[in-house]
Structure formats: structure tokens, C-alpha cells
Write a protein that holds these residues in place. Structure first.
Motif, PDB file in Angstrom:
ATOM      1  N   UNK A  64      11.925   6.863  -6.221  1.00 47.78           N
ATOM      2  CA  UNK A  64      13.019   7.077  -7.167  1.00 47.78           C
ATOM      3  C   UNK A  64      12.657   6.366  -8.461  1.00 47.78           C
ATOM      4  N   UNK A  65      12.346   7.101  -9.488  1.00 47.22           N
ATOM      5  CA  UNK A  65      11.966   6.516 -10.777  1.00 47.22           C
ATOM      6  C   UNK A  65      10.935   5.395 -10.665  1.00 47.22           C
TER       7      UNK A  65
ATOM      8  N   UNK B 296       7.542   3.223 -11.407  1.00 47.62           N
ATOM      9  CA  UNK B 296       6.737   2.945 -12.597  1.00 47.62           C
ATOM     10  C   UNK B 296       5.803   4.145 -12.817  1.00 47.62           C
ATOM     11  N   UNK B 297       5.637   4.602 -14.043  1.00 46.89           N
ATOM     12  CA  UNK B 297       4.851   5.825 -14.285  1.00 46.89           C
ATOM     13  C   UNK B 297       3.435   5.801 -13.690  1.00 46.89           C
ATOM     14  N   UNK B 298       2.806   4.642 -13.662  1.00 43.48           N
ATOM     15  CA  UNK B 298       1.447   4.601 -13.104  1.00 43.48           C
ATOM     16  C   UNK B 298       1.505   4.783 -11.586  1.00 43.48           C
ATOM     17  N   UNK B 299       2.516   4.206 -10.964  1.00 41.20           N
ATOM     18  CA  UNK B 299       2.734   4.353  -9.524  1.00 41.20           C
ATOM     19  C   UNK B 299       3.033   5.829  -9.216  1.00 41.20           C
ATOM     20  N   UNK B 300       3.877   6.417 -10.028  1.00 46.12           N
ATOM     21  CA  UNK B 300       4.227   7.830  -9.845  1.00 46.12           C
ATOM     22  C   UNK B 300       2.986   8.722  -9.967  1.00 46.12           C
ATOM     23  N   UNK B 301       2.150   8.443 -10.964  1.00 47.87           N
ATOM     24  CA  UNK B 301       0.963   9.279 -11.165  1.00 47.87           C
ATOM     25  C   UNK B 301       0.072   9.251  -9.929  1.00 47.87           C
ATOM     26  N   UNK B 302      -0.083   8.091  -9.325  1.00 44.91           N
ATOM     27  CA  UNK B 302      -0.937   8.016  -8.132  1.00 44.91           C
ATOM     28  C   UNK B 302      -0.245   8.608  -6.902  1.00 44.91           C
TER      29      UNK B 302
ATOM     30  N   UNK C  37       3.608   5.620  -0.026  1.00 40.20           N
ATOM     31  CA  UNK C  37       3.424   7.019  -0.422  1.00 40.20           C
ATOM     32  C   UNK C  37       2.098   7.223  -1.137  1.00 40.20           C
ATOM     33  N   UNK C  38       1.114   6.448  -0.740  1.00 45.05           N
ATOM     34  CA  UNK C  38      -0.200   6.544  -1.396  1.00 45.05           C
ATOM     35  C   UNK C  38      -1.309   6.701  -0.360  1.00 45.05           C
TER      36      UNK C  38
ATOM     37  N   UNK D  34      10.012 -10.180  -0.280  1.00 44.41           N
ATOM     38  CA  UNK D  34       9.745  -8.744  -0.083  1.00 44.41           C
ATOM     39  C   UNK D  34       8.261  -8.583   0.238  1.00 44.41           C
ATOM     40  N   UNK D  35       7.842  -9.112   1.392  1.00 50.54           N
ATOM     41  CA  UNK D  35       6.408  -9.094   1.706  1.00 50.54           C
ATOM     42  C   UNK D  35       5.839  -7.678   1.805  1.00 50.54           C
ATOM     43  N   UNK D  36       6.677  -6.692   2.068  1.00 55.55           N
ATOM     44  CA  UNK D  36       6.196  -5.307   2.121  1.00 55.55           C
ATOM     45  C   UNK D  36       6.039  -4.696   0.745  1.00 55.55           C
ATOM     46  N   UNK D  37       6.417  -5.430  -0.285  1.00 56.01           N
ATOM     47  CA  UNK D  37       6.313  -4.944  -1.678  1.00 56.01           C
ATOM     48  C   UNK D  37       7.004  -3.603  -1.857  1.00 56.01           C
ATOM     49  N   UNK D  38       8.235  -3.537  -1.375  1.00 55.58           N
ATOM     50  CA  UNK D  38       8.973  -2.281  -1.451  1.00 55.58           C
ATOM     51  C   UNK D  38       9.910  -2.229  -2.654  1.00 55.58           C
TER      52      UNK D  38
END
Lengths: 553, 553
Positions: free
Chosen positions: B263-264, B266-272, B337-338, B466-470
Motif C-alpha cells: 500500500x503506497x 516507497x517508490x523504489x520498493x514499489x519498482x522492485x 513481495x520481492x 519491528x524485526x521483520x521490517x514490515x
């Protein structure tokens, strides 16, 4: 105009940006340099990439910032393999020769590790910072660590100036009224004439060597880039007659300094104010003795350039030769209670920069000044551009000045950067800083100037409202937002170095069009993340279609 | 324990930090690697300096950050002259050999410019990133861009596996139930066994080659550093029987991801996230097919290390051999999701790092874990330290781990850094970024993690809560002050690169004591800023006194 092109790259050493008549000096007359300015563009905001000889020159000769080439101090060898102006120009068939000073130290250890013989052609070039050393002359030959073989010494001996060290004994010592030999390293003797007839001093000698090189290259029909690199007006502050007496204390400009600068200055500023050279240059007696000599040295350079320009004129060389006149850094001369250079006030970090571009495209800018922010590292890409070489932005961090000389553009960048590493100065010990943390950065957007150093308060100047840089706003709350803005600019610059020097940007962008249509990597057979044959087949089909479309074009 | 010392530097490719039983994987069993951990220190916060093979490895092999060595992408040649681990170890008399992968591309242009013959001893080393290539095997040989000469192919042919490309045809293709040859590059075939008996696959082959090297070096009585560099568990995801069937979908761990991440983002995260490999690895079917194979590949490595460790045990080599087990980066495997790597979540940027230090000094830390922040660049200085070489902090940007294995210290640094340049990815086009601006930096202090990129909002994670970096806190006002704190840390790191590689710090500090007593430069005869003979005489007298005092000592 022949189709062959040349570059004459003239550099002085320690010449301030404002010590030329065309740059506004009220008493110093430099008609020949002014003449060049009247035929070219004079840049009023030209910044060197470091405020000390070696690092600044390594930036000039590589077109790269100090953080990139790593030669952070005088005497730190430029690493083997760092590509130089000479490398780039040889690629386009240009002979790139040195006549004078570079302050280069060869990376002997690196050469040995790579098995490069010091006396091979490549080894000599590497050791001389990419130049063919037509004549290397760094002009600093104290007797105690004497290099016995400068060609200039042989020349002096041949002309009757014999001594264990003729450079020091004759050319850089002062002659007393009763024939005494005064130590030319000492400032008190700057008012005495050098112990040598003018024509045999370093500046005319090196000028003739440049002419000799040009004659030789022209005779061979070579395209050339000649780096005529004068040691003067750098110390020893000593100049032969009649130049020792051209200017007197009535001709010097008042120091630019204020009492406020000595009241709780930034610690790094304070540390440099405490140096011997700074204390001496803060005394009127010293300024009044040395500055007339400094002006005489410049006057001598100007006269010699007159001869050189006449020589070029006669041979029609102004038709195809791009000429640059500049310096490797300035000289405080007592301004801001400092001597020497090192810090980032304009008098140290700005240099004269005159570019004569012979192309008809530049006719519209002749005799103009430009206040665009330009950097010393712009020269290497300018020369490459002038010779028709392909730009190398992944490698050369400067930008060609030709769009400015042709009037196509009026600015090249939003900020200029300079660096100085004070880990070799007493300042490191005074401030109790670790060696690793002594890097200083200056960034200016033309309006403001920030000096940033680890664990130091910022120094900050408003160049418009305080062109003399007498009020450090680093602690002013009202300046906080501008300081932050320049700090962000600096962070951007720090975060985006040109470190991928082995491949150009095209190596990455050449597949851009493909990427829009298919996965370009499948051409190599490397298949990343495909689930099955059907998914792969779709990409392969897209690739086939793209290739067919391309072939039809 | 003989006085001779060795290093065994084992690197896997694309092995996540958490896919070992000693690191907490619930189903995967790696008893041999665990055994090494039980004899050494397992670092739980080991960061690679880039999240892709080539740049990460160039950092490992030079001990320098990517911003320093400049090999920013796979395939970008490491510049000639960049000093390597091999150079440093050869200086202390150690043979430094490669057995396996480096992802090195030689700087042919640089070599030619410096006149270094590719087939000279030095030329071979430079081309192989400083290693003696006992056997180079990058394990990526697609038929379309086929390197016809890997020694492994000769080996396969000699053992009856003839084909134009035996690596692809046999070792990295999947065998169908009816003898079909399935394309091993495709994820759907990851559940099939490779078309080759296990003992002839790459991992056992390379293990035997390492034993061969060790035997040879031991027979010659040489001190050695062996870099055993497995291509696996990197794709092609294909493993021979029985490993293809050791694990099944019941053995895989659930993906670490949340709907909020889509959901929205970061654009770099979205691109990957939009990349094919990411979409595929976000599907359960893909994860359930590939991850058991990935686990089988690791299991096979573990078994082979069992043989290797037995081999070493028999020869008493654990008495004098420092052993490191690590990887060049991780693998998302559908987390966040990567797929693949590139970004900076722990599963991509953290690696296993086990250090077995044979010295008695390390007896107190055996079998322990350390959560100190360590970096891949620490290995080169660790090895140099272990062999008794002098530290080179001006050059090696990492730090020796030996003070941690000996229990002398519990931490080395306050932050770890990693870099990734996405100018070679579709993300650059999606975000419409210029090539120059695509550098991403990750910095973590162990508690928080910041990802910084030009013109991008920050990504920011609270690793404790947030150790899972979610939850990306990059836009959270409550995180602003921590973001700023890490950004300042990053700026400090950016501003203080180790770029003065040609001289050590001692070059600067050796005159520190002198500076307190006199102007040390006068020894060279260069006299800067002295007014007159009297002032100079005082310094010369101070110098004489200092020298006399020193000589009396």
C-alpha cells in the motif's frame, strides 16, 4: 585556420584571482594577460578543488575531485591507474607535454606492484601525472634535500652561474647592495633583487622552453597540448631586477580583515591564524616587504606572456590554439589574519581563469566576463571537448567550458566544491582530531559559502552582503536554514561520486529502449526469475519482434 | 600447532543469513556448519557492502566500500591498481588462491593503458582480482554466451557428460521422470533432480578442488589463504538427487510480508516489487517449488563441508587455520513481495558469518554468537591481522575481527553501511532518474535502519520493535529525529572516505612529536613564512635541541 588544434594551458602558482589589472587590481598592470582576457572570457568565480598545490593540480590534471583521485596532500603519490588529461588527449591523437611544475609524486609502490618499469615510456608518463615531461621543474630545490639534476641548474651553470645548487644560490637568493647573498626563503629579503639577470630567472627560462616545445611540435605537424606551468609568484618571494623595484609599499592594497575575525573565531580558523606564516603576514612590515615582490613576480610573468603571445601571433597560432590562463590556488597575504592558503576564503580558493577560445562560435563572448561557477576540473573536459573527444562524464567530474565561451549557456552548475585535509597541519594536533577526521569541505552556490568539517561548527559566509567574508555566520540562528540548505547540497555531492570509472554511462543506458519492450538479459541466456516455458516464450517473442522492428529501420 | 598459518575463506552465493540450523531455521539441518559455529563465533549482524554479487565481492576482496573500489555493478571491471587481499597477503608471504567464483571482470582497458600483459603473472592476478586462479568458476555459463573452456566442463566430459555445454546440459538442467531435459533456469523445474550424479555436481567438485589446493600448498610448505567460493545456492535453482527431495513444501517457512507493504510503498520498493522475479516469488506455488530446492542446495554444501572439515581435521589443519563461512548477499525468496536481492531488508543485506579462530586466545568465545555490527570488508583486515601483517587502515576500510574472537572487544563500530546502484535496473526508468543519481545507501546502527537515495523519501525501520521490517517509518513524523540522526551518521561516513591509499597515516603522524617542539619542515630546507635570520635561527636551535635529546635516548 588549419584543421589541427592545440591547447596552451598556462598555470601560475599561488596567484590570487584579484592580482591582475583586468580583475580590478588598482596598481598592478598586466596588459598582456588583460589582452588575453579581451579576446576570451574571464571567469570571475573559478574555484580550485583544493587550496594547496599538489591536490589542486592533481584535480586539474585528472579532471576529478580530490575525494576521487585521493592525492590529498602535497607529496601523496597519485595512485597508479588514475586516468589523466594526458591519457584522454593521447586517445585523440594529441601530444600532451609538461613544461614546468606539477607537484606530482610518483606512486612507486603501485608501479612496482603492477610491474611497471619506471624508465619505460608508460612508466615515465605515470610518474609524471600523464604528461610527457618536456621539462619538469617544480621550482623548489632547497640545498638540504637537493635534487642535483634539474635541467634549469645545468642551464644556469652553462651561463656562468656555477654553484652546488645554482637554483638556490643564484636564482632564489637576494643580492645585497654590497654583493651579499641573502637567504631568499626569508621574507625580509623579498625587497632585494634575485642574484641573476632577469633573462636567466625561472619565468623567462620556462617561457622559452614552452616556445621551444611549440616549435618542435609544429615542425612535426603534431596537435599539442602544452602545459606551461610557472612556479611563480609562489615563494621563495624573490624576483630579479628590475621587477624587485617596480612596485613599492604605496602600491599594495589594504588587508581585508577585521578585528571581529580574531574574536572567538571558528577553531579551525583560529588554528591557522596561530601559524607563524599567518602571524608574520598579519604584520604591516611583512606585507609591505613581500607584496611588492609578489606583484613584481606577476608583472614579470605578464611580460613573458607578452613575448609568448607575440611568438604565437607570428605563427598564426591564435587561430587554432585554445589558451587558458589560471593558477593552482591563491595566497592570503595577510587577509583574514592569515598567510599562505589552506582555508577557503575567496583569496585562497578562487583563481584567475581566462579562456581564449579561437573558434568563431566564441566570437560573441570575446572580452566578456562570466560569473558562472566554474571549477579547475572543468579544464580537462574542456580540452577534450576542444579536440573533438567524446565526453567522459563517468570519469571527468568537471564540465566543458565551451558552452560558456560559445555563449550557448550562461551557467554549468549550481554549486562548486573544494576540499582540504588538514591532517598534515599543526591544526590537527591543536584541535586533537584523529587523522581520519581532518577533511574539510567548502561548498558555495555563488551566494553563500559553507565550510564543513567533522566535529567542527560550520563556517558560513553571505557572499553578496559580505563579499569580504569578514562575518562568519556559522553560529547565527538567522543563517541556520541557509546553512542547512548548503549542507544538503554537500550531502548530495558526497553521495554521488563518479567512482565507476571503468565503464561509461552508455554501458548502462544502451539497453534502455529494449527494457521498455522485453527483458534484455535473455539475449545472454541468463534467465532470472522465469516461472515456466510459457512465460519465457512471451519474452522471447517480444524480443524477436523488437529485433525485427529494429532491423527494418 | 605449527608456526605456519592458513586461512580458509568459504563463501556461498545468495545464501540468506537465516538458512542454517544454527541461525534458527526450523527445518533445514546444517550440522557441519553448526559444528564450525560451535568452535567459533557466529556473527548475527554481518552486513555485506552491496546486495549484488560483483560489488559485494569486490568489497570482500579489497576490504573497501563500493564507493571506494568503484565496481558498482556486476560486470563493471575493478579498476587496475585497486589493491586486493591477494596483494596484502603476498606481502606477508602468503599464497592467496581462488577456487570458485569471484564475479570479477578484468579492466582490460586499464591494463592496456598501463602496458600490463594479460598473460603475465601480474596480469593474471590483476584480471583475477588479486587471486592466483587455482580454479576460477563463476558457475554461470548459458549456452548463448558460452565460455567454452571452464575446467569443470572438461571434467564433465571426461566423466561421460559430453555436450556442447555440459554445465548447462547436464549439471544445471532438470531430469524428467521419463528422461526429459528440463530447462534448469526456469523456476518450475526446481523440484527436479539435476541430470548428473551428485558427486559430479558443482559443489562437491569445487570442494575436491579446494582439497587439492590445500594438499598442494601443504606439500610445498606454503602458508595459504584458500578462497573456496561456491556458486550455490544461487540459481539456476537445481540440485542433484537425493538433495532435490530432502525438503518439501511442508519444510518452508512462511513468507515475511504484509499487505501494508503493498500500500503506497516507497517508490523504489514499489519498482522492485513490480519485477517479474518479485511477482513470481510472491506466489505460493513458486516459493513451494523453489525453496525446497534452495534448502537442498544448502544441505549439499553442508555435507560437502563435512567432508572438507574431516579432511582438515585429519591433517591437523584446524590447529593453524582460521576458517570463515559466509555469503555474498541473501535472497528475498518472496519475503516483502520481492525476489532476488538488491534492496536492504535483512534477508538480502545480512549474511551468515562464522569465524573459527584457532588461536588459544579465542578459546573463551568458542560456540558463542556476537551481535556486534560487522561488515564483509572486515575479512580482509582480519586475514592480514591473523597472518601478522601490519594494519592498513588508510586502505582497508574494514576492521580485524580478531579482537572480537579473542573476546578483547565486544563491538567494532557504531554503524554498518551497504550500497546499491540501481541505474542498471528497470527501476531507473520507472522512477525517471538520471544514471548519476541512482546510488542507494543503507546505514544501520543495529537499532534502526535508514535507506537513503537521491530524490527519494527515506525508508526507515525500527529493527527492535519491528524485526521483520514490515513497517516503513520513512514518512512517520515520530521517526523524524531518528531518521535525522542516521542521516547525519551517513553524512559523516560519506565525508570521510579512505581515499589516500598511497601512503599510510604514519606518513602524517610521524612528525607529531617534532611539531610540538619545532617546525619539522625546516629539516628539508623548505622555509615557509619566516621573516628573518633571527626567527629561523630560533627554530633551528629548537630543532638541534630536539635532535640531541632524541639521540641521547
Amino acid at each position: 585556420m588549419t584543421s589541427r588544434r592545440n591547447v596552451l594551458f598556462i598555470m601560475c602558482d599561488q596567484l590570487r584571482f584579484d592580482y591582475l589589472s583586468c580583475a580590478g587590481h588598482r596598481r598592478l598592470k598586466t596588459p598582456n594577460i588583460d589582452r588575453l582576457a579581451s579576446r576570451g572570457v574571464r571567469f570571475t568565480n573559478a574555484y580550485v578543488q583544493s587550496t594547496v598545490c599538489g591536490p589542486s593540480r592533481m584535480s586539474a590534471y585528472t579532471g576529478r575531485y580530490v575525494r576521487s583521485h585521493g592525492s590529498t596532500h602535497n607529496g601523496v603519490p597519485l595512485r597508479v591507474g588514475e586516468p589523466t588529461l594526458g591519457d584522454h588527449l593521447r586517445e585523440v591523437g594529441v601530444r600532451c607535454a609538461l613544461i614546468g611544475k606539477t607537484h606530482m609524486t610518483a606512486d612507486e609502490e603501485g608501479m612496482e606492484r603492477l610491474g611497471i618499469a619506471r624508465d619505460s615510456i608508460i612508466g615515465v608518463r605515470i610518474a609524471e601525472c600523464g604528461f610527457e615531461p618536456f621539462e619538469r621543474h617544480d621550482g623548489l630545490h632547497p640545498s638540504t634535500s637537493y635534487d642535483p639534476d634539474p635541467a634549469y641548474d645545468t642551464y644556469l651553470r652553462e651561463h656562468g652561474f656555477g654553484a652546488a645548487n645554482p637554483w638556490e644560490h643564484w636564482a632564489n637568493s637576494g643580492e645585497g647592495e654590497n654583493g651579499e647573498n641573502f637567504n631568499g626563503w626569508l621574507l625580509v629579503h623579498a625587497d632585494k633583487p634575485a642574484r641573476i639577470p632577469e633573462e636567466h630567472s625561472e619565468t623567462p627560462y620556462m617561457t622559452r622552453r614552452a616556445m621551444r616545445f611549440i616549435e618542435e611540435a609544429e615542425a612535426k605537424g603534431e596537435a599539442w597540448c602544452a602545459h606551461l606551468s610557472y612556479i611563480k609568484p609562489h615563494w621563495p618571494y624573490i624576483v630579479p631586477a628590475p621587477y624587485h623595484a617596480v612596485y613599492g609599499k604605496a602600491d599594495i592594497q589594504p588587508p581585508v580583515r577585521s578585528e571581529a575575525e580574531r574574536l572567538l573565531p571558528n577553531p579551525i580558523f583560529e588554528a591557522f591564524q596561530q601559524e607563524r606564516y599567518s602571524k608574520n603576514f598579519s604584520r604591516d612590515e611583512v606585507r609591505e616587504t613581500v607584496i611588492p615582490c609578489y606583484m613584481g613576480l606577476i608583472k614579470q610573468i605578464d611580460d613573458q606572456l607578452g613575448h609568448l603571445f607575440d611568438f604565437m601571433e607570428k605563427r598564426g597560432l591564435f587561430e587554432n590554439t585554445l589558451v587558458v590562463f589560471t593558477s593552482d590556488h591563491g595566497d592570503y597575504l595577510g587577509d583574514h589574519w592569515l598567510g599562505e592558503k589552506y582555508l577557503f576564503h575567496d583569496v585562497a580558493v578562487k583563481v584567475p581563469m581566462i579562456v581564449y577560445d579561437p573558434r568563431p562560435e566564441a566570437d560573441g563572448t570575446r572580452g566578456t566576463t562570466s560569473d558562472a561557477l566554474v571549477e579547475m576540473i572543468d579544464l580537462a573536459p574542456t580540452f577534450l571537448d576542444y579536440f573533438g573527444g567524446k565526453a567522459k562524464p563517468h570519469l571527468l567530474e568537471g564540465r566543458s567550458l565551451l558552452p560558456l565561451t560559445s555563449g550557448e549557456r550562461t551557467s554549468l552548475r549550481n554549486f562548486a566544491v573544494s576540499e582540504y585535509d588538514y591532517s598534515g597541519d599543526a591544526a590537527r594536533l591543536k584541535l586533537a582530531m584523529p587523522v581520519s577526521d581532518c577533511k574539510l569541505y567548502m561548498i558555495t552556490d555563488g551566494r553563500f559559502k559553507l565550510v564543513h568539517g567533522e566535529s567542527l561548527e560550520p563556517m558560513f559566509f553571505d557572499l553578496r552582503n559580505d563579499p569580504g567574508e569578514l562575518r562568519d555566520l556559522g553560529r547565527e540562528p538567522s543563517a541556520a536554514s541557509d546553512i542547512e540548505r548548503l549542507r544538503k547540497m554537500l550531502m548530495r555531492w558526497l553521495a554521488l561520486p563518479n567512482n565507476r570509472i571503468t565503464v561509461p554511462d552508455e554501458w548502462l543506458t544502451e539497453i534502455d529502449d529494449k527494457i521498455g519492450h522485453f527483458d534484455p538479459i535473455i539475449g545472454s541466456g541468463v534467465l532470472i526469475g522465469y516461472w515456466d516455458e510459457a512465460e519465457l516464450a512471451k519474452q522471447q517473442e517480444a524480443r524477436r519482434r523488437w529485433l525485427a522492428r529494429r532491423d527494418r529501420k
